[in-house]
Design an enzyme around this catalytic site. Structure first.
Site, PDB file in Angstrom:
ATOM      1  CG  ASN A   7      -1.717   1.195   1.432  1.00  0.00           C
ATOM      2  OD1 ASN A   7      -1.789   2.047   0.536  1.00  0.00           O
ATOM      3  ND2 ASN A   7      -2.350   1.326   2.589  1.00  0.00           N
ATOM      4  CE  LYS A   9      -0.219   3.138   4.747  1.00  0.00           C
ATOM      5  NZ  LYS A   9      -0.132   3.193   6.203  1.00  0.00           N
ATOM      6  CG  HIS A  69      -5.864   1.727   5.154  1.00  0.00           C
ATOM      7  ND1 HIS A  69      -5.438   2.661   6.067  1.00  0.00           N
ATOM      8  CD2 HIS A  69      -4.853   0.834   5.021  1.00  0.00           C
ATOM      9  CE1 HIS A  69      -4.209   2.345   6.454  1.00  0.00           C
ATOM     10  NE2 HIS A  69      -3.832   1.245   5.833  1.00  0.00           N
ATOM     11  CD  GLU A 123      -2.962   5.315   6.851  1.00  0.00           C
ATOM     12  OE1 GLU A 123      -2.939   5.419   5.609  1.00  0.00           O
ATOM     13  OE2 GLU A 123      -2.027   4.800   7.509  1.00  0.00           O
ATOM     14  CD  GLU A 157      -3.758  -2.871   7.170  1.00  0.00           C
ATOM     15  OE1 GLU A 157      -2.607  -3.028   6.762  1.00  0.00           O
ATOM     16  OE2 GLU A 157      -4.441  -1.873   6.904  1.00  0.00           O
ATOM     17  N   GLY A 186       2.126   1.769  11.007  1.00  0.00           N
ATOM     18  CA  GLY A 186       3.093   2.863  10.934  1.00  0.00           C
ATOM     19  C   GLY A 186       3.746   3.198  12.265  1.00  0.00           C
ATOM     20  CB  SER A 234       4.835  -2.317  12.057  1.00  0.00           C
ATOM     21  OG  SER A 234       4.418  -0.994  12.372  1.00  0.00           O
TER      22      SER A 234
HETATM   23  P1  PGA Z   1       2.622  -0.007   7.746  1.00  0.00           P
HETATM   24  O1  PGA Z   1       1.181   0.231   7.077  1.00  0.00           O
HETATM   25  O2  PGA Z   1       3.161  -1.276   7.151  1.00  0.00           O
HETATM   26  O3  PGA Z   1       3.407   1.216   7.391  1.00  0.00           O
HETATM   27  O4  PGA Z   1       2.383  -0.158   9.214  1.00  0.00           O
HETATM   28  C1  PGA Z   1       0.307  -0.831   6.848  1.00  0.00           C
HETATM   29  C2  PGA Z   1      -0.952  -0.320   6.222  1.00  0.00           C
HETATM   30  O5  PGA Z   1      -1.352   0.813   6.536  1.00  0.00           O
HETATM   31  O6  PGA Z   1      -1.578  -1.003   5.394  1.00  0.00           O
END
Ligand code: PGA
Length: 253
Positions: free
Chosen positions: A11, A13, A97, A99, A169, A175, A215
């Site tokens: 992803n 982003k 997601h 976010e 997730e 993150g 992560s």
């Molecule tokens: P990350 O993000 O691997 O940076 O923790 C995962 C995601 O948001 O899908």
């Protein structure tokens, strides 16, 4: 246990311009040339989708979008329709997601409409679910997951459900550098599979890929993917750099 081909998805982003995304896609394609037992997907920003799809013609790497609108067209300024994603070469679309849910107010109802629209357009939804840190501390993890699965898939019958991918997730792991332990992740994945089984029957549940996200890095992918119900990963930060992402993919191979 059913044989599910692992999927490792990146992803990207809101990172990379069109040319940067194409360059990274080419590099990833070259670096993963020998990978045989893992499906790979990258989800660049909307503005890079068509160019990345063109760059990956003939490559096993699939392209996904990070969001979509549920209407097929109309006066919805700033939105992107499912058919536009198909035309831009997308096979997958990430939906719900954390976010989107947290920063853009996406509700379970909106997520559900998006899942239905994606399926109707022949896109494979990657339905993202996961609890916040406060919810985990309040021991609400399973009720949150149950609700997100049920509401996310409301009015989606087994007949309309083509391929589906679920991504677990935990919000507190995205993150942050904190990962769920493999036992915590496995427990959540098994629970999600059980819920899918209740909704759609054992065969569907056993066939559905459930990815872990939050992560994921080269140093933790192997132990996560080694768990029975973890069928791959949705990778954010560590998917941006082709060498690192290719290492994760190869460790899952
Ligand atoms: P990350 O993000 O691997 O940076 O923790 C995962 C995601 O948001 O899908």
């Amino acid at each position: 246990m059913a044989t599910r081909t692992p999927l490792i998805a990146g992803n990207w982003k809101m990172y990379k311009t069109g040319p940067e995304a194409v360059q990274a896609a080419h590099a990833l394609n070259a670096l993963t040339a020998g990978v045989a037992n893992v499906d790979i997907m990258i989800a660049p920003p909307f503005t890079a989708l068509a160019a990345v799809s063109a760059a990956l013609q003939g490559s096993p790497i699939a392209v996904g979008a990070q969001n979509l609108h549920w209407e097929s067209e109309g006066a919805f300024t700033g939105e992107i329709a499912p058919g536009m994603l198909r035309a831009a070469g997308c096979r997958y679309v990430i939906i719900g997601h954390s976010e989107r849910r947290q920063l853009f107010g996406e509700t379970d109802q909106a997520v559900n409409r998006k899942v239905q629209a994606a399926l109707a357009a022949g896109l494979i939804p990657v339905l993202c679910i996961g609890e916040t840190e406060a919810e985990r501390e309040a021991e609400q993890t399973f009720s949150v997951l149950d609700k997100q699965v049920r509401f996310g898939l409301e009015n989606v019958s087994l007949q309309t459900l083509g391929d589906l991918v679920v991504a677990y997730e935990p919000v507190w792991a995205i993150g942050t550098g904190k990962t769920a332990t493999r036992e915590q992740a496995q427990e959540a994945h098994a629970f999600i599979r059980e819920r899918l089984g209740k909704l759609y029957g054992e065969d569907m549940a056993e066939a559905t890929g459930i990815l872990y996200g939050g992560s994921v890095k080269p140093n933790n992918i192997a132990e996560l993917i080694g768990m029975d119900d973890i069928d791959g990963a949705l990778v954010g930060g560590a998917s941006l750099e082709p060498e690192t992402f290719a290492r994760i993919i190869k460790l899952g191979d």
